[in-house]
Design an enzyme around this catalytic site. Structure first.
Site, PDB file in Angstrom:
ATOM      1  N   HIS A   1       0.832  -1.200   0.000  1.00 47.08           N
ATOM      2  CA  HIS A   1       0.000   0.000   0.000  1.00 47.08           C
ATOM      3  C   HIS A   1       0.867   1.251   0.000  1.00 47.08           C
ATOM      4  O   HIS A   1       2.065   1.202   0.284  1.00 47.08           O
ATOM      5  CB  HIS A   1      -0.893   0.026   1.244  1.00 47.08           C
ATOM      6  CG  HIS A   1      -0.113   0.070   2.531  1.00 47.08           C
ATOM      7  ND1 HIS A   1       0.519  -1.043   3.057  1.00 47.08           N
ATOM      8  CD2 HIS A   1       0.151   1.102   3.392  1.00 47.08           C
ATOM      9  CE1 HIS A   1       1.127  -0.717   4.181  1.00 47.08           C
ATOM     10  NE2 HIS A   1       0.926   0.585   4.403  1.00 47.08           N
TER      11      HIS A   1
ATOM     12  N   ASP B   1       0.886   5.168   1.807  1.00 47.63           N
ATOM     13  CA  ASP B   1       0.307   5.846   2.973  1.00 47.63           C
ATOM     14  C   ASP B   1      -0.289   7.183   2.557  1.00 47.63           C
ATOM     15  O   ASP B   1       0.179   7.816   1.599  1.00 47.63           O
ATOM     16  CB  ASP B   1       1.375   6.096   4.046  1.00 47.63           C
ATOM     17  CG  ASP B   1       1.893   4.815   4.662  1.00 47.63           C
ATOM     18  OD1 ASP B   1       1.150   3.820   4.658  1.00 47.63           O
ATOM     19  OD2 ASP B   1       3.047   4.817   5.160  1.00 47.63           O
TER      20      ASP B   1
ATOM     21  N   HIS C   1       4.857  -0.070  -0.035  1.00 45.03           N
ATOM     22  CA  HIS C   1       5.464  -0.972   0.947  1.00 45.03           C
ATOM     23  C   HIS C   1       4.411  -1.888   1.557  1.00 45.03           C
ATOM     24  O   HIS C   1       3.204  -1.692   1.384  1.00 45.03           O
ATOM     25  CB  HIS C   1       6.163  -0.175   2.049  1.00 45.03           C
ATOM     26  CG  HIS C   1       5.243   0.760   2.787  1.00 45.03           C
ATOM     27  ND1 HIS C   1       4.815   1.953   2.251  1.00 45.03           N
ATOM     28  CD2 HIS C   1       4.674   0.684   4.026  1.00 45.03           C
ATOM     29  CE1 HIS C   1       4.022   2.573   3.116  1.00 45.03           C
ATOM     30  NE2 HIS C   1       3.915   1.810   4.203  1.00 45.03           N
TER      31      HIS C   1
ATOM     32  N   ARG D   1       3.537  -8.031  17.969  1.00 44.14           N
ATOM     33  CA  ARG D   1       4.373  -6.906  17.555  1.00 44.14           C
ATOM     34  C   ARG D   1       3.544  -5.625  17.630  1.00 44.14           C
ATOM     35  O   ARG D   1       2.383  -5.590  17.206  1.00 44.14           O
ATOM     36  CB  ARG D   1       4.874  -7.129  16.127  1.00 44.14           C
ATOM     37  CG  ARG D   1       5.719  -5.978  15.570  1.00 44.14           C
ATOM     38  CD  ARG D   1       6.043  -6.194  14.103  1.00 44.14           C
ATOM     39  NE  ARG D   1       6.767  -5.058  13.551  1.00 44.14           N
ATOM     40  CZ  ARG D   1       6.674  -4.624  12.305  1.00 44.14           C
ATOM     41  NH1 ARG D   1       5.880  -5.264  11.454  1.00 44.14           N
ATOM     42  NH2 ARG D   1       7.360  -3.582  11.891  1.00 44.14           N
TER      43      ARG D   1
END
Length: 734
Positions: free
Chosen positions: A663, A665, A715, A725
């Protein structure tokens, strides 16, 4: 011609006679060895110590009368008193028979010498009288005697008994008729003697009307300024342009003398700085740790306060043997009971003794402070009492040693509020006993004048000698008052007892937290303190290497135009994760998201937005203060205000959301901060920039990835295969 010659002859005769007369009136200087200073000192107060120190500096010979006697002479607040001084003087004068013996009789508790015996004797001799009294502009103790005073064309008209100088035989005549009681008024006795024209002329008494010898401060506060000259300091009377030899803080003007005494005669000068700071020290260097003075530390928690955990960490790290420390902890705030409990569970056994007063006991502020003092007062082994409020940031771990070695009755380390002039002392008091700014206050707070300063008010943190509590501050209620808050009441009582309070700015000691807007509704409320206490917030949460990023080139470039740098501490990461888990309202990870504009998320994550926990403003401040400077360095020519509408913490779990699809941002640039550690807290994970086929697969906890959000840096989030995480993300400048 004969007339002219006669005139010349007469003129010559007149000049000769005049010169002969001048010659005859010239006197040899009085030898300094003829001078003796007599003073009364029934106890060695802080004021007495100051007086003797100034006398020693100028080599005055001083004899102290009344040592060990109980003082029965009243005080300056009563019209009656001081007769004990006359009795002691009369007795002492019996042994002095020499006509040329000069006696200076002076108070000691509120007096300092500003110059030497040579100047004193010269000015006495110039007065051309056998006895010279100090003078003032206010009549005391009987105003009805005003009309009986001789009028003066210029100068102060009224006698003050606080200081006089004269030849011993004349002084003996002056006090010969004294048969009063110790509690009778010496001021009235000397006044009536002076107002008797026959006695005044017979003894040959005058007043020092223009303050050439004596400067009384009563009624003359505006008359006196400090004069700095050649490594020494004088009091200058600006009305008469004189430099008095002796400065007397008579009446209710002790505080002004304390201020002047911070400088006069050579206590502090611009050339030398503080000259007395290293006198009479109590060295600890030669002592074994088992021989260190015993200190009772009183810790006071009166309101919700940020960074209490950090306070206890610093308390623990004081460089002082813990078996020589006792703890008294007063906590009025239920919110902080957990902080106290955790500290004592972990470290309470390390201290010699611990006493805790909790909110359930209903003890008020003043009562708790009285109790702390009394615990030390009642313990004969307690050498010092160290009072510290929880909002004090003790950055100097040697603070106890430093204050003990300074060896004063009460000493406070100077601390101030970050970036402000607000501090834990006042340099002066107003007429009604509240704050007033002294001329030197700003210079002391900002460190332009460094020393140990006698001040009228201290608060927040201070050290008191146990011996002072047992001998001078013996009242068990020093903190209650109908009109003053507890700290003001305590300082007022100390002043009344003549106990000096000193503030030291010789070292960097720390600062005072702001307790305004202190949150109590969150798990880690300190996260919200970036506005109120920015320096403490930074020390707690910003990585210690952040300030070295540019200087030491700590920024790494793992992929093209991707920058990697330290930003958060371990604690910062942990607190943010724990805060989000405590809040617990994680999104479902679906495309529908009512939290954002439009209600639809194209690439959803399981997350919590900063605004959901009311951290949005604080996070924006963080971006502007700590991210913007890095951005402007790494992307030259781009300037940002760090506008960001999407700031959130993402959680990745193998059985929940392990990864994020490729995607772009919605940002000019993105910040991605790792909040926990790979191989410790989770396995897998990382970020891959597809255009460059470049991955960051081992993010470091507390480090930020900064990269462009659109166009070039498509990314994806790599799969988390085990554990959980957490990352904090901001889409900046959408």
């Amino acid at each position: 011609m004969q007339t002219e010659a006669l005139a010349r002859l007469l003129s010559g005769i007149w000049i000769s006679v005049f010169l002969l007369e001048v010659n005859c009136t010239q006197q040899n200087p009085i030898p300094e060895e003829n001078l003796l200073v007599l003073t009364v000192g029934t106890s060695e107060t802080d004021g007495f110590t100051r007086f003797m120190r100034s006398a020693k500096l100028f080599n005055y010979t001083v004899k102290v009368l009344g040592r060990g006697e109980k003082w029965r002479g009243g005080n300056y607040k009563t019209a009656s008193g001081g007769g004990q001084k006359v009795r002691l003087l009369k007795s002492a004068l019996e042994k002095y028979e020499k006509e040329d013996q000069v006696i200076l009789f002076i108070d000691s508790y509120d007096v300092v010498f500003a110059s030497d015996p040579k100047e004193l004797l010269k000015k006495f001799q110039q007065a051309n009288h056998r006895v010279v009294f100090s003078a003032e502009s206010l009549i005391w103790p009987d105003r009805h005697l005003e009309d009986k005073y001789p009028h003066v064309r210029e100068g102060k008209r009224f006698l003050s008994s606080g200081g006089f100088i004269g030849y011993a035989p004349s002084l003996k005549k002056m006090v010969a008729d004294w048969d009063g009681k110790d509690g009778d008024s010496d001021q009235l006795f000397y006044t009536q003697l002076y107002l008797n024209p026959e006695k005044r002329e017979k003894i040959n008494i005058t007043l020092d009307n223009k303050c050439r010898i004596f400067q009384n401060l009563h009624g003359a506060l505006d008359d006196v300024v400090l004069k700095f000259e050649d490594g020494r300091v004088r009091a200058r009377n600006v009305v008469y342009d004189t430099l008095p030899v002796i400065v007397h803080g008579n009446g209710a003007n002790k505080l002004q003398l304390n201020y002047l005494g911070n400088y006069i005669p050579k206590v502090w000068t611009f050339e030398t700085g503080c000259t007395e700071c290293d006198e009479d020290l109590r060295s600890l260097t030669s002592l074994k740790e088992s021989e260190y003075p015993l200190v009772l530390i009183g810790v006071f928690i009166h309101q919700p306060t940020p960074f209490v955990t950090v306070f206890f960490e610093r308390l623990l790290n004081l460089k002082y043997p813990k078996d020589r420390l006792q703890l008294f902890i007063y906590n009025h705030e239920p919110h902080h009971e957990r902080n106290v409990k955790l500290f004592l569970e972990a470290h309470g056994s390390e201290y010699r003794a611990v006493k805790v007063i909790g909110p359930e006991e209903g003890l008020d502020n003043a009562g708790s402070r009285n109790l702390g003092l009394d615990l030390c007062r009642q313990d004969a082994e307690c050498d010092y009492y160290f009072s510290v409020d929880v909002e004090v940031v003790l950055k100097n771990a040697d603070v106890l040693k430093i204050l003990i070695e300074q060896n004063r009755s009460i000493t406070a380390p100077m601390i101030s509020r970050n970036g402000k002039l607000w501090s834990n002392f006042w340099g002066a008091l107003s007429a009604d006993g509240f704050y007033a700014r002294s001329e030197d206050y700003v210079d002391i707070v900002q460190g332009r004048r460094v020393g140990v300063w006698n001040v009228p008010y201290i608060s927040s943190v201070y050290l008191i000698k146990g011996s002072v509590l047992r001998t001078e501050l013996t009242d068990k209620d020093l903190f209650h008052s109908l009109t003053l808050d507890p700290d003001m009441a305590f300082c007022s009582n100390a002043r009344e007892q003549g106990v000096f309070m000193f503030i030291s700015n010789r070292h960097e000691f720390g600062r005072i937290l702001s307790t305004e807007n202190c949150e109590t509704t969150h798990l880690h409320n300190d996260l919200w303190q970036i506005f109120e206490n920015p320096q403490d917030w930074e020390e707690r949460y910003i990585h210690s290497n952040y300030t070295r990023i540019m200087k030491d080139k700590l920024i790494e470039t793992p992929c093209p135009d991707v920058y990697w740098f330290p930003i958060f501490t371990e604690t910062g990461c942990n607190h943010l994760v724990e805060e989000m888990e405590h809040f617990g309202q994680w999104s479902g990870g679906g495309n529908k998201d009512t939290r954002i504009q439009g209600g639809y998320e194209n690439v959803p994550t399981i997350d919590i937005h900063m605004n959901q926990v009311e951290l949005e403003k604080q996070w924006q401040k963080f971006l502007l203060e700590y991210i913007a400077p890095i951005t402007e360095k790494m992307y030259p020519g781009y300037y940002t205000k760090c506008t960001s509408y999407l700031n959130f913490v993402v959680r990745y779990k193998p059985d929940e959301q392990p990864l994020l699809a490729p995607h772009h941002d919605a940002s000019t640039f993105t910040i991605n901060i790792a909040l926990n550690s790979k191989d410790t807290d989770y396995e897998g994970g990382g970020c891959r920039f597809i255009r460059y086929n470049c991955s960051v697969q081992a993010p470091r906890k507390g480090w930020a990835l900064m990269h462009p959000g659109r166009l070039t840096h498509y990314h994806e989030g790599l799969p988390t295969t085990a554990g959980t995480r957490y990352i904090a993300v901001s889409f900046v400048d959408p």
